[in-house]
Write a protein that holds these residues in place. Structure first.
Motif, PDB file in Angstrom:
ATOM      1  N   VAL A 115       1.519  -9.908   2.956  1.00 44.29           N
ATOM      2  CA  VAL A 115       2.893 -10.075   3.441  1.00 44.29           C
ATOM      3  C   VAL A 115       3.867 -10.094   2.267  1.00 44.29           C
ATOM      4  CG1 VAL A 115       4.482 -11.719   4.539  1.00 44.29           C
ATOM      5  CG2 VAL A 115       2.288 -11.188   5.626  1.00 44.29           C
ATOM      6  N   ILE A 116       3.520 -10.829   1.226  1.00 42.98           N
ATOM      7  CA  ILE A 116       4.396 -10.890   0.045  1.00 42.98           C
ATOM      8  C   ILE A 116       4.462  -9.534  -0.652  1.00 42.98           C
ATOM      9  CG2 ILE A 116       4.664 -11.922  -2.242  1.00 42.98           C
ATOM     10  CD1 ILE A 116       3.577 -14.544  -1.017  1.00 42.98           C
ATOM     11  N   ALA A 117       3.332  -8.833  -0.695  1.00 46.19           N
ATOM     12  CA  ALA A 117       3.314  -7.506  -1.333  1.00 46.19           C
ATOM     13  C   ALA A 117       4.207  -6.520  -0.590  1.00 46.19           C
ATOM     14  CB  ALA A 117       1.887  -6.974  -1.407  1.00 46.19           C
ATOM     15  N   ALA A 118       4.423  -6.764   0.698  1.00 39.67           N
ATOM     16  CA  ALA A 118       5.223  -5.845   1.512  1.00 39.67           C
ATOM     17  C   ALA A 118       6.733  -6.047   1.335  1.00 39.67           C
ATOM     18  CB  ALA A 118       4.850  -6.013   2.988  1.00 39.67           C
ATOM     19  N   ILE A 119       7.136  -7.075   0.610  1.00 43.40           N
ATOM     20  CA  ILE A 119       8.569  -7.313   0.380  1.00 43.40           C
ATOM     21  C   ILE A 119       9.074  -6.246  -0.602  1.00 43.40           C
ATOM     22  CG2 ILE A 119      10.306  -8.898  -0.544  1.00 43.40           C
ATOM     23  CD1 ILE A 119       8.398 -11.208   0.309  1.00 43.40           C
ATOM     24  N   PRO A 120       9.975  -5.397  -0.156  1.00 40.86           N
ATOM     25  CA  PRO A 120      10.443  -4.292  -1.009  1.00 40.86           C
ATOM     26  C   PRO A 120      11.094  -4.790  -2.306  1.00 40.86           C
ATOM     27  CG  PRO A 120      11.221  -4.018   1.255  1.00 40.86           C
ATOM     28  CD  PRO A 120      10.622  -5.400   1.151  1.00 40.86           C
ATOM     29  N   GLY A 121      10.651  -4.209  -3.413  1.00 39.03           N
ATOM     30  CA  GLY A 121      11.271  -4.482  -4.696  1.00 39.03           C
ATOM     31  C   GLY A 121      10.868  -5.781  -5.373  1.00 39.03           C
ATOM     32  N   LEU A 122      10.057  -6.589  -4.728  1.00 36.25           N
ATOM     33  CA  LEU A 122       9.686  -7.864  -5.343  1.00 36.25           C
ATOM     34  C   LEU A 122       8.758  -7.662  -6.534  1.00 36.25           C
ATOM     35  CD1 LEU A 122       9.891 -10.950  -5.276  1.00 36.25           C
ATOM     36  CD2 LEU A 122       7.930 -10.971  -3.709  1.00 36.25           C
ATOM     37  N   TYR A 123       7.804  -6.750  -6.372  1.00 36.74           N
ATOM     38  CA  TYR A 123       6.815  -6.496  -7.427  1.00 36.74           C
ATOM     39  C   TYR A 123       6.796  -5.016  -7.770  1.00 36.74           C
ATOM     40  CZ  TYR A 123       4.898 -11.056  -6.081  1.00 36.74           C
ATOM     41  OH  TYR A 123       4.737 -12.382  -5.794  1.00 36.74           O
ATOM     42  N   PRO A 124       6.437  -4.716  -9.030  1.00 37.03           N
ATOM     43  CA  PRO A 124       6.244  -3.306  -9.383  1.00 37.03           C
ATOM     44  C   PRO A 124       4.987  -2.760  -8.665  1.00 37.03           C
ATOM     45  CG  PRO A 124       5.747  -4.749 -11.252  1.00 37.03           C
ATOM     46  CD  PRO A 124       6.255  -5.624 -10.155  1.00 37.03           C
ATOM     47  N   LEU A 125       4.865  -1.457  -8.609  1.00 37.04           N
ATOM     48  CA  LEU A 125       3.769  -0.811  -7.883  1.00 37.04           C
ATOM     49  C   LEU A 125       2.398  -1.275  -8.374  1.00 37.04           C
ATOM     50  CD1 LEU A 125       2.839   1.200  -5.759  1.00 37.04           C
ATOM     51  CD2 LEU A 125       2.988   2.998  -7.495  1.00 37.04           C
ATOM     52  N   TRP A 126       2.232  -1.461  -9.671  1.00 37.24           N
ATOM     53  CA  TRP A 126       0.922  -1.868 -10.183  1.00 37.24           C
ATOM     54  C   TRP A 126       0.544  -3.261  -9.670  1.00 37.24           C
ATOM     55  CZ3 TRP A 126       0.389  -6.227 -13.137  1.00 37.24           C
ATOM     56  CH2 TRP A 126       1.537  -6.720 -13.761  1.00 37.24           C
ATOM     57  N   MET A 127       1.542  -4.147  -9.492  1.00 38.14           N
ATOM     58  CA  MET A 127       1.277  -5.498  -8.981  1.00 38.14           C
ATOM     59  C   MET A 127       0.969  -5.442  -7.485  1.00 38.14           C
ATOM     60  SD  MET A 127       0.883  -8.783  -9.330  1.00 38.14           S
ATOM     61  CE  MET A 127       1.430  -9.273 -10.937  1.00 38.14           C
ATOM     62  N   VAL A 128       1.659  -4.591  -6.759  1.00 38.67           N
ATOM     63  CA  VAL A 128       1.370  -4.429  -5.326  1.00 38.67           C
ATOM     64  C   VAL A 128      -0.067  -3.929  -5.163  1.00 38.67           C
ATOM     65  CG1 VAL A 128       1.967  -3.117  -3.240  1.00 38.67           C
ATOM     66  CG2 VAL A 128       3.776  -4.083  -4.673  1.00 38.67           C
ATOM     67  N   THR A 129      -0.467  -2.987  -5.996  1.00 28.17           N
ATOM     68  CA  THR A 129      -1.841  -2.472  -5.965  1.00 28.17           C
ATOM     69  C   THR A 129      -2.833  -3.598  -6.260  1.00 28.17           C
ATOM     70  OG1 THR A 129      -1.042  -0.324  -6.695  1.00 28.17           O
ATOM     71  CG2 THR A 129      -3.404  -0.742  -6.930  1.00 28.17           C
ATOM     72  N   GLU A 130      -2.519  -4.427  -7.246  1.00 23.85           N
ATOM     73  CA  GLU A 130      -3.392  -5.566  -7.582  1.00 23.85           C
ATOM     74  C   GLU A 130      -3.504  -6.514  -6.392  1.00 23.85           C
ATOM     75  OE1 GLU A 130      -4.088  -9.750  -8.870  1.00 23.85           O
ATOM     76  OE2 GLU A 130      -2.230  -8.914  -8.073  1.00 23.85           O
ATOM     77  N   GLN A 131      -2.407  -6.743  -5.699  1.00 22.19           N
ATOM     78  CA  GLN A 131      -2.429  -7.647  -4.550  1.00 22.19           C
ATOM     79  C   GLN A 131      -3.272  -7.080  -3.415  1.00 22.19           C
ATOM     80  OE1 GLN A 131       2.049  -8.467  -4.475  1.00 22.19           O
ATOM     81  NE2 GLN A 131       1.128 -10.388  -3.832  1.00 22.19           N
ATOM     82  N   ILE A 132      -3.200  -5.779  -3.202  1.00 20.92           N
ATOM     83  CA  ILE A 132      -4.009  -5.156  -2.161  1.00 20.92           C
ATOM     84  C   ILE A 132      -5.495  -5.279  -2.510  1.00 20.92           C
ATOM     85  CG2 ILE A 132      -4.599  -2.951  -1.067  1.00 20.92           C
ATOM     86  CD1 ILE A 132      -1.545  -2.271  -1.340  1.00 20.92           C
ATOM     87  N   LEU A 133      -5.847  -5.017  -3.762  1.00 14.99           N
ATOM     88  CA  LEU A 133      -7.246  -5.159  -4.191  1.00 14.99           C
ATOM     89  C   LEU A 133      -7.713  -6.612  -4.067  1.00 14.99           C
ATOM     90  CD1 LEU A 133      -7.304  -2.822  -7.321  1.00 14.99           C
ATOM     91  CD2 LEU A 133      -8.373  -2.420  -5.088  1.00 14.99           C
ATOM     92  N   PHE A 134      -6.859  -7.537  -4.480  1.00 16.88           N
ATOM     93  CA  PHE A 134      -7.160  -8.966  -4.354  1.00 16.88           C
ATOM     94  C   PHE A 134      -7.488  -9.310  -2.904  1.00 16.88           C
ATOM     95  CE2 PHE A 134      -5.619 -13.254  -3.352  1.00 16.88           C
ATOM     96  CZ  PHE A 134      -6.254 -14.027  -4.309  1.00 16.88           C
ATOM     97  N   SER A 135      -6.658  -8.819  -1.997  1.00 16.06           N
ATOM     98  CA  SER A 135      -6.849  -9.101  -0.575  1.00 16.06           C
ATOM     99  C   SER A 135      -8.146  -8.493  -0.048  1.00 16.06           C
ATOM    100  CB  SER A 135      -5.668  -8.565   0.232  1.00 16.06           C
ATOM    101  OG  SER A 135      -4.499  -9.247  -0.131  1.00 16.06           O
ATOM    102  N   LEU A 136      -8.434  -7.272  -0.437  1.00 19.67           N
ATOM    103  CA  LEU A 136      -9.661  -6.614   0.027  1.00 19.67           C
ATOM    104  C   LEU A 136     -10.910  -7.356  -0.440  1.00 19.67           C
ATOM    105  CD1 LEU A 136      -8.715  -2.844  -0.428  1.00 19.67           C
ATOM    106  CD2 LEU A 136      -8.958  -4.121   1.725  1.00 19.67           C
ATOM    107  N   ILE A 137     -10.882  -7.825  -1.668  1.00 22.51           N
ATOM    108  CA  ILE A 137     -12.034  -8.570  -2.185  1.00 22.51           C
ATOM    109  C   ILE A 137     -12.197  -9.875  -1.411  1.00 22.51           C
ATOM    110  CG2 ILE A 137     -12.969  -9.789  -4.185  1.00 22.51           C
ATOM    111  CD1 ILE A 137     -11.609  -7.576  -5.917  1.00 22.51           C
ATOM    112  N   LEU A 138     -11.100 -10.573  -1.169  1.00 23.93           N
ATOM    113  CA  LEU A 138     -11.196 -11.836  -0.413  1.00 23.93           C
ATOM    114  C   LEU A 138     -11.631 -11.605   1.028  1.00 23.93           C
ATOM    115  CD1 LEU A 138      -8.428 -14.355  -1.453  1.00 23.93           C
ATOM    116  CD2 LEU A 138     -10.887 -14.471  -1.749  1.00 23.93           C
ATOM    117  N   ILE A 139     -11.250 -10.496   1.601  1.00 24.75           N
ATOM    118  CA  ILE A 139     -11.720 -10.172   2.943  1.00 24.75           C
ATOM    119  C   ILE A 139     -13.244 -10.001   2.915  1.00 24.75           C
ATOM    120  CG2 ILE A 139     -11.706  -8.367   4.731  1.00 24.75           C
ATOM    121  CD1 ILE A 139      -8.644  -8.082   4.074  1.00 24.75           C
ATOM    122  N   GLY A 140     -13.761  -9.443   1.828  1.00 25.11           N
ATOM    123  CA  GLY A 140     -15.214  -9.340   1.652  1.00 25.11           C
ATOM    124  C   GLY A 140     -15.865 -10.711   1.591  1.00 25.11           C
TER     125      GLY A 140
END
Length: 171
Positions: A115-140
């Motif tokens: 949800v936080i990663a989806a806030i436009p302009g809050l994080y640069p693209l590399w941080m959004v990517t890191e957040q998505i990976l973080f989430s996928l690992i935790l889902i595992g």
């Protein structure tokens, strides 16, 4: 040291802090295998979190402005990951409360992160990517903890009648 950990367990675990699962459940090969995988997934989380700090530091050292939100997020992710390691370690010792917390947070953190990663302009693209990976690992992690075997291995504590001690208390 164990007495300090027991105090921390009491704060984190509440009234069931001393409740542990049967030793047979803890030694079951599927339980042990699940915790090996969970530990490696958490190591991946830690590497990802440290990597985010390194990327931010390198970018800033090269003159790029790094938003405050990136630094805050990086520190929070590292703190969350260390907390998850503590829960996983105590769950591997048989503490139901730790299994329960690890299971809960491995479901909540990915949702909050995405949800936080989806806030436009809050994080640069590399941080959004890191957040998505973080989430996928935790889902595992959550997937392993939610397996039929793990839920059966970690039965919920049942409060004994008042004045009696729980039959499965800390070893």
């Amino acid at each position: 040291m164990e007495s300090l950990l027991r105090m921390l367990d009491r704060v984190a675990g509440g009234r069931h802090a001393g409740y542990t699962i049967p030793e047979d459940n803890l030694r079951h090969p599927r339980t042990r295998r699940a915790f090996v995988v969970i530990t490696w997934l958490l190591v991946a989380e830690l590497v990802l979190g440290v990597g985010a700090v390194v990327v931010a530091a390198v970018l800033q050292a090269n003159g790029q402005s790094i938003p405050w939100a990136v630094w805050m997020r990086s520190v929070i992710v590292l703190g969350m990951t260390l907390t998850l390691f503590y829960f996983a370690w105590r769950a591997q010792k048989g503490f139901y409360w730790a299994y329960s917390r690890l299971r809960l947070f491995s479901k909540i953190f990915p949702v909050v992160t995405l949800v936080i990663a989806a806030i436009p302009g809050l994080y640069p693209l590399w941080m959004v990517t890191e957040q998505i990976l973080f989430s996928l690992i935790l889902i595992g992690v959550a997937d392993y903890l939610d397996s039929d075997h793990m839920r059966a291995a970690f039965p919920k504590p049942v409060d004994p009648p008042s004045g009696e001690q729980h039959p499965l208390t800390a070893r």
